[in-house]
Motif scaffolding. Sequence first.
Motif, short mmCIF file in Angstrom:
data_model
loop_
_atom_site.label_atom_id
_atom_site.label_comp_id
_atom_site.label_asym_id
_atom_site.label_seq_id
_atom_site.Cartn_x
_atom_site.Cartn_y
_atom_site.Cartn_z
N ILE A 1 -11.02 -13.20 10.10
CA ILE A 1 -9.75 -13.80 11.05
C ILE A 1 -9.88 -13.55 12.31
CG2 ILE A 1 -7.19 -14.04 11.67
CD1 ILE A 1 -6.74 -13.87 8.54
N ARG B 1 -13.78 -8.36 8.22
CA ARG B 1 -12.65 -9.12 8.47
C ARG B 1 -13.40 -10.59 8.96
NH1 ARG B 1 -9.41 -5.40 12.48
NH2 ARG B 1 -11.35 -5.03 13.17
N PHE C 1 -8.01 -0.28 7.74
CA PHE C 1 -6.94 -1.61 7.91
C PHE C 1 -6.17 -1.63 6.65
CE2 PHE C 1 -11.37 -3.81 8.84
CZ PHE C 1 -11.42 -3.22 10.03
N ARG C 2 -6.33 -0.77 5.51
CA ARG C 2 -5.17 -0.91 4.61
C ARG C 2 -4.11 -0.09 5.14
NH1 ARG C 2 -5.22 1.89 -0.07
NH2 ARG C 2 -4.05 0.51 -1.45
N GLY D 1 -2.33 -2.45 8.10
CA GLY D 1 -1.93 -3.74 7.92
C GLY D 1 -2.83 -4.86 8.32
N PRO D 2 -2.53 -6.09 7.96
CA PRO D 2 -3.45 -7.13 8.61
C PRO D 2 -3.27 -7.14 10.29
CG PRO D 2 -1.63 -8.28 7.60
CD PRO D 2 -1.54 -6.69 7.32
N ALA D 3 -4.48 -7.46 11.07
CA ALA D 3 -4.55 -7.80 12.27
C ALA D 3 -3.94 -8.71 12.84
CB ALA D 3 -6.30 -7.61 12.69
N ASN D 4 -3.72 -9.88 12.12
CA ASN D 4 -3.18 -11.13 12.67
C ASN D 4 -1.53 -11.21 12.59
OD1 ASN D 4 -3.22 -11.30 9.85
ND2 ASN D 4 -3.22 -13.66 9.98
N GLN E 1 -10.64 -16.06 15.52
CA GLN E 1 -9.67 -16.09 16.70
C GLN E 1 -10.50 -15.87 18.02
OE1 GLN E 1 -6.90 -13.03 15.01
NE2 GLN E 1 -5.47 -14.51 15.01
N VAL F 1 0.67 -1.30 -0.02
CA VAL F 1 0.18 0.06 0.16
C VAL F 1 0.83 1.36 -0.17
CG1 VAL F 1 -1.65 1.25 1.27
CG2 VAL F 1 -1.80 -1.31 1.15
N THR G 1 -4.36 -18.01 13.36
CA THR G 1 -5.16 -17.74 12.21
C THR G 1 -5.51 -19.01 11.66
OG1 THR G 1 -3.94 -15.70 11.66
CG2 THR G 1 -5.00 -16.68 9.81
N HIS H 1 -13.12 5.23 6.13
CA HIS H 1 -13.78 3.88 5.81
C HIS H 1 -13.08 2.93 6.41
CE1 HIS H 1 -15.28 0.19 4.00
NE2 HIS H 1 -16.79 1.07 3.84
N PHE H 2 -13.52 2.11 6.99
CA PHE H 2 -12.95 0.99 7.96
C PHE H 2 -11.79 0.11 6.90
CE2 PHE H 2 -15.29 -2.87 6.81
CZ PHE H 2 -16.66 -2.38 6.63
N ARG H 3 -12.29 -0.03 5.75
CA ARG H 3 -11.28 -0.60 4.87
C ARG H 3 -9.85 0.11 4.43
NH1 ARG H 3 -10.29 -1.26 -0.77
NH2 ARG H 3 -10.30 -3.46 -1.63
N MET I 1 -11.16 -9.36 5.26
CA MET I 1 -10.70 -8.30 4.93
C MET I 1 -9.21 -7.53 5.41
SD MET I 1 -12.37 -4.50 5.45
CE MET I 1 -13.62 -4.36 4.06
N ASP I 2 -8.58 -8.78 6.09
CA ASP I 2 -7.28 -8.43 6.50
C ASP I 2 -6.32 -8.69 5.44
OD1 ASP I 2 -6.86 -8.08 9.48
OD2 ASP I 2 -8.13 -9.85 9.64
N GLY J 1 3.43 -6.36 12.16
CA GLY J 1 2.78 -5.22 11.77
C GLY J 1 2.59 -4.68 10.43
N LEU K 1 -5.22 -6.78 -0.87
CA LEU K 1 -5.44 -5.47 -0.04
C LEU K 1 -4.20 -4.93 0.10
CD1 LEU K 1 -7.93 -3.55 0.75
CD2 LEU K 1 -7.72 -4.76 3.20
N HIS K 2 -3.21 -5.79 0.80
CA HIS K 2 -1.88 -5.27 1.27
C HIS K 2 -0.74 -5.45 0.52
CE1 HIS K 2 -3.71 -3.85 4.96
NE2 HIS K 2 -4.14 -5.15 5.20
#
Lengths: 98, 134, 362, 188
Positions: free
Chosen positions: C238, C236, A83-84, A87-90, C242, A20, C156, A78-80, C227-228, A94, D49-50
């Motif tokens: 995941i 999302r 997140f972009r 980065g991914p939460a999992n 979890q 991104v 995950t 926007h929440f999308r 969406m992750d 980071g 997305l990323h």
Amino acid sequence: MKLNQFLKVITANNLRSGLVTYMTDNYEWVSNLGDAAVITDADLAKAGLAFAESQSDVVVGAYLSDVKQDELGLTAIHFRDKFRSQGPANVTNGKQGI
Amino acid sequence: MSIIITDSGFFSNYQDAKVSPNHPGPSVDLKSDFDPKDITQELLQARCIRIELPSFADGRAFTLAILLRSHGYTGHLRAVGYILADQYTMVRRSGFDDVEISEELAIRQPKKQWQDRADWRRHDYQGRLREQTL
Amino acid sequence: MTTLGGAAGFEVIVGGGLGRTPMIGKTLREFLPAADLLPYVEAIVSVYNLLGRRDNKYKARIKITVHENGIEEIRARVEARYARLKTLFKGADQQLLQQIEAHFKAPEFICEKAPEFDAFKEESPGFCSWVDTNITAHKAEGYAIVSISLKKHGDTPGDATAAQMRVMSELAKKFSHDELRISHEQNVILPHVHRSDLPTVYRALRTANLATANIGLISDIIACPGMDYCALATARSIPIAQQIATRFAKLELEHDVGLLKLKISGCINACGHHHVGHIGILGLERAGVESYQITLGGDAGAEAQLGTRAGPGFGAKDIVPAIERLVLGYIELRADADETFLQSYQRLGAAPFKALLYPKEK
Amino acid sequence: MYHYSSFDQDFVNTRVEQFRAQVARRLDGSLTEDEFKPFRLMNGLYLQLHAYMLRVAIPYGTLNSRQMTQLAMISERWDKGYGHFTTRQNIQFNWPKLEDVPNILEALAEVEMHAIQTSGNTIRNITTDHFSGAAADEIADPRPIAELLRQWSTDHPEFQFLPRKFKIAVTGSAAAAPSPALMTLVCG
């Protein structure tokens, strides 16, 4: 939710890395939303997007993203897009920790 | 002006197939939404059939070419329009004889990219499966 | 006529699929001889290539083509195309099949009675529940099929680290005739493990965080990347998976709840197969925030069943408590400890389960 | 466990070099993104997305230990040290770089693996029961049929630009088959 103020950034994915990226005031690309150019004028936004789309050897899928400015600094609305920018939460390493 | 592409390369002033006894009919242009029910004896007499690909991402022309050959068409079969060099192998294997693209499209797709795929009989899983023996 | 090691041919089903308009497939042909497989499948795809819609990508899948044209029209076109194609296949494909079958000869199984490892069971209670949930019957006497769960509570679903992949690789080489499988539920399988090796395999898996005994339980969740990761997702998946898994680990109710397929999709393309989950969760966007709709009664088994929507969606903070109410309520509603969630739902119908999810409306 | 014939190996090696050239043509501008995208997808590479995401085929979900070890190496060398196993018996890497993908495909080819047709409007990875050849209630192992279908559908000239993706599953277990002597072929 009517935007009282027109605030947008130009974002895309880097062609080579896929990561991104955000356009700065001097038409360069950075990975942090906080460093992006904040555009307050619709025509400027249109021109900036056209320029981004012309750089098809640098970025892919450019678009305008709504943001807001507050004490936290610049955040996506926007929440999308949030997140972009985060980065991914999992993934513990980071945001795009390369 | 358009470019004709064959196994041996680019041709800009290619003479179309000469009229031959068993193909007395005129040249015919078909669109990709052509209905195979309309394959008539008259069509199978055509000297040359040109099938138009409106977009390289629209793969109907490949089935139409296979169907025309399967109905016994032995005349000249040409794929015309928005075609990319990466599709040359599938074009030839589907029964087309050659490709016709605009000069403008040819500029972005120099001869080498088409020649790299001119050896279209190699690596042909489907051809191999249709043989008598492996 | 070649037989497929016991099967004479195929029943051909077409037009099934989940996604935004889920459909159960229809039988195109009751019986297709084994030798005619390739010309017939080629006929199906060839008909689809011309008939499938290219004006709207959401209506382009073959299930819509079958739905819009009717199975009879599709069958007529396929059979006509098949009649021409059949003559083009002169035998090489069947020869190749025989050569391929040689690659899949079953390994030499050492079939002798396996010990019941009673001693080991006392020493490791975890091993007992692992054998209950993660072991499936094998066709060779003395062998077992081991399912390695990639659903450790809080991880995950479906992810494995490089180190874990190497452990699974080593175990396959030593104990599973050098073979692994990837399951439809984002887990990994050691298909041929001699029962006498189970304790050793279990210990090795445990050191690599791969011995979670939850196959088929509520924490064995199928979740799409959502969406992750996915550009098409609307919410999302995941984090929801979890949170549900860690919640039920704390409640220590999983084994008591028993078989329960919970599947989460982060958009209507349904890559998480939520339609066929006993409990399905569909992540959507409502009023600028993530909203999770619950479907109930789906079944991916032989009698495929699509789940039905239970009611309005739950916010990201409310979905896990809702699932908890639903499952705890099921424990009260079930006829006995052996009646699974799906069986209770089929017996009682949707009403009592909806009441659990939306208590205010009771 | 199916082992590549020389025909299979030559095909996969050639396909890797074809994609390497396609990436070069995208970077030098002779292919637009719209033109490059279908060929990128047909070689398993999405733009998510990323980052890019590479979906690697694990035909009928069957792997040997050498292949699983190679996937571990790939995840460390070109990704963040983990892979994601999917519900369609594939594995996905979430952070590959476009210019590294040809080398990743080459590393996969070394262990008889590929990412061909795991995406795009073409015939996708053929799936079967994950207990094939092992399950107690199985009438016949469908994996040889799945391998035959895999070869038949690979680079099929007529089916690279279908209206949408096309998926085939073959099941052999008694549980799914309606009558004992038949396998079930599902096209969706």
